[in-house]
Enzyme design. Structure first.
Site, PDB file in Angstrom:
ATOM      1  N   THR A 112       0.858  -1.185   0.000  1.00  0.00           N
ATOM      2  CA  THR A 112       0.000   0.000   0.000  1.00  0.00           C
ATOM      3  C   THR A 112       0.894   1.233   0.000  1.00  0.00           C
ATOM      4  OG1 THR A 112      -1.650  -1.213   1.276  1.00  0.00           O
ATOM      5  CG2 THR A 112      -1.859   1.190   1.209  1.00  0.00           C
ATOM      6  N   ASN A 200      -9.500   1.280   2.063  1.00  0.00           N
ATOM      7  CA  ASN A 200      -9.249   1.368   3.498  1.00  0.00           C
ATOM      8  C   ASN A 200      -9.882   2.614   4.110  1.00  0.00           C
ATOM      9  OD1 ASN A 200      -7.937  -1.041   3.589  1.00  0.00           O
ATOM     10  ND2 ASN A 200      -5.888  -0.210   3.836  1.00  0.00           N
ATOM     11  N   PRO A 244     -20.548  -1.518  16.150  1.00  0.00           N
ATOM     12  CA  PRO A 244     -20.060  -0.485  17.065  1.00  0.00           C
ATOM     13  C   PRO A 244     -19.154  -1.088  18.128  1.00  0.00           C
ATOM     14  CG  PRO A 244     -22.311  -1.084  17.612  1.00  0.00           C
ATOM     15  CD  PRO A 244     -21.979  -1.807  16.342  1.00  0.00           C
ATOM     16  N   GLY A 249      -7.778  -0.773  14.612  1.00  0.00           N
ATOM     17  CA  GLY A 249      -6.356  -0.628  14.907  1.00  0.00           C
ATOM     18  C   GLY A 249      -5.577  -1.427  13.896  1.00  0.00           C
ATOM     19  N   CYS A 252      -2.729  -1.429   9.293  1.00  0.00           N
ATOM     20  CA  CYS A 252      -3.198  -0.950   7.991  1.00  0.00           C
ATOM     21  C   CYS A 252      -4.080   0.286   8.094  1.00  0.00           C
ATOM     22  CB  CYS A 252      -3.941  -2.071   7.260  1.00  0.00           C
ATOM     23  SG  CYS A 252      -2.883  -3.441   6.757  1.00  0.00           S
TER      24      CYS A 252
END
Length: 425
Positions: A112, A200, A244, A249, A252
């Site tokens: 990425t 993302n 929810p 975390g 990425c």
């Protein structure tokens, strides 16, 4: 990503040589051992080592002689003190591999990266490789989820090919032919780079949206779980990533949305992504709110209070503790004077190395011994299936905060627990 891609390519029948500069990792892989926890991967690794289709090296010269297609699978972490991505590992691979490329081949980036990286690396390859223009670059972003990496490699929902020639496209189509009828999107370099960062960013936004609704629900005494359920029936919205809780975390989403913002600023398009700052802020506020809920259950101070933390990995089915919300909460409570004991099925060793000052247990019941409050912070199945009576028999006080909205509230309340969760009455 690298170990998974190597083993899966061998599984598909290719001859594969994996390279890493860390001799210790190479020694582990050659023994059929993984430096990470990834379900199903170790068995696949061992199977393909035994077949002879897969082996490993630390030699760039050997890799150059061996490969017709070279996949680059290195990390692009966040720079210290900045939002921008550190692409130095990519440059190091190109600068180490290219001088040995003396014949036609394809180099394929899977990392990425900030948009514009592929074009720059393509030019560098041509300059440094003895074969010159015979060495081409392509960009083929990965869309792997930790805990499901093998499945996502062998059964992807789409394949994106960022290419500059028909030859490069044909080579990659041939590589992925064994996967069967998978949608393939052929693009230029910038679009291929943006697909991963945009994906993302969207997922992070969806997660933070429902967590923002959790904040509103708490203020209005509403139930965010029921709100999420109602939204999920709308085909335009859907229920995936609408859970929810404590937020995202890992290695990425947090760093990728920050790098996306940084790159947009460099391109003069920073206003287009200002909403991602709030996405990031909402995500971080969930951790602080979790600490607040726990503190409220133990008398507004953690001093001399025993706190059991169930979960250290940033998500279940992984031992990855990078930017783990669970560990962040545990560390914060420890800094406020709480006596914290953590249990996680697979991430304990990583957590202990990172935070040796915290306490660690070998089971959920051990962690909860004499606890004033129990925090469920990673939704491992074994935590979701916990017997509230069994857990209640070892704690000091039946207080629990469900950071992932993974438990049945009424079941736990019926067993005498004071149950709290983010975004719920």
């Amino acid at each position: 990503m690298g170990a998974t891609h190597a083993a899966c390519m061998a599984e598909l029948g290719f001859e594969v040589l994996g390279l890493d500069v860390d001799q210790q990792k190479i020694d582990m892989l050659e023994r059929g051992e993984l430096p990470i926890h990834e379900p199903g991967l170790e068995e696949m690794l061992q199977r393909n080592l035994k077949s002879g289709r897969l082996r490993f090296t630390t030699s760039y010269e050997e890799a150059a002689k061996f490969g017709d297609v070279h996949f680059i699978c290195v990390g692009t972490p966040q720079k210290k003190g900045e939002y921008a991505a550190d692409v130095s590992y990519l440059d190091a691979v190109v600068e180490s591999l290219a001088p040995h490329l003396d014949r036609e081949c394809l180099v394929v980036g899977k990392s990425t990266v900030p948009v514009g990286t592929a074009e720059r690396l393509a030019d560098k390859l041509v300059r440094l490789a003895p074969a010159g223009m015979q060495v081409e670059l392509a960009w083929n972003p990965e869309f792997l989820r930790e805990g499901f990496a093998v499945k996502d490699t062998l059964q992807p929902d789409r394949i994106v090919l960022g290419v500059a020639s028909e030859r490069a496209e044909k080579v990659l189509r041939d590589v992925y032919t064994p996967l069967g009828d998978i949608p393939i999107v052929v693009t230029d370099f910038p679009t291929a780079e943006l697909v991963k960062t945009a994906a993302n960013a969207f997922l992070a936004t969806k997660i933070s949206f429902i967590n923002a609704m959790a904040e509103v629900c708490e203020a209005a005494h509403a139930d965010v779980k029921l709100l999420s359920l109602a939204l999920s029936y709308d085909d335009r919205i859907g229920g995936r990533y609408l859970n929810p809780g404590l937020g995202f975390g890992g290695g990425c989403l947090p760093k990728d949305i920050r790098a996306f913002m940084a790159r947009a600023g460099e391109l003069g398009a920073d206003q287009a992504l200002t909403f991602l700052r709030e996405v990031d802020a909402i995500n971080m506020r969930r951790r602080a709110r979790m600490v607040d809920l726990a503190r409220g259950l133990v008398g507004e101070s953690f001093a001399n209070r025993t706190v059991a933390v169930l979960g250290a990995a940033f998500k279940p089915n992984s031992d990855d503790i990078r930017d783990s919300p669970a560990l962040d909460v545990a560390v914060t409570i420890g800094q406020e004077g709480g006596m914290v004991t953590i249990y996680d099925p697979v991430a304990l060793d990583n957590a202990r190395r990172a935070h040796p000052g915290l306490g660690y247990a070998t089971s959920a019941l051990d962690a909860a011994q004499d606890a004033d409050v129990v925090l469920l912070l990673t939704e491992w199945d074994e935590f979701v299936q916990l017997d509230p009576e069994a857990l209640g028999s070892v704690v000091s006080t039946r207080n629990i905060v469900d950071g992932r909205n993974a438990l049945d509230a009424e079941t736990w309340r019926s067993a005498g627990w004071h149950y709290r969760a983010l975004g719920r009455p």
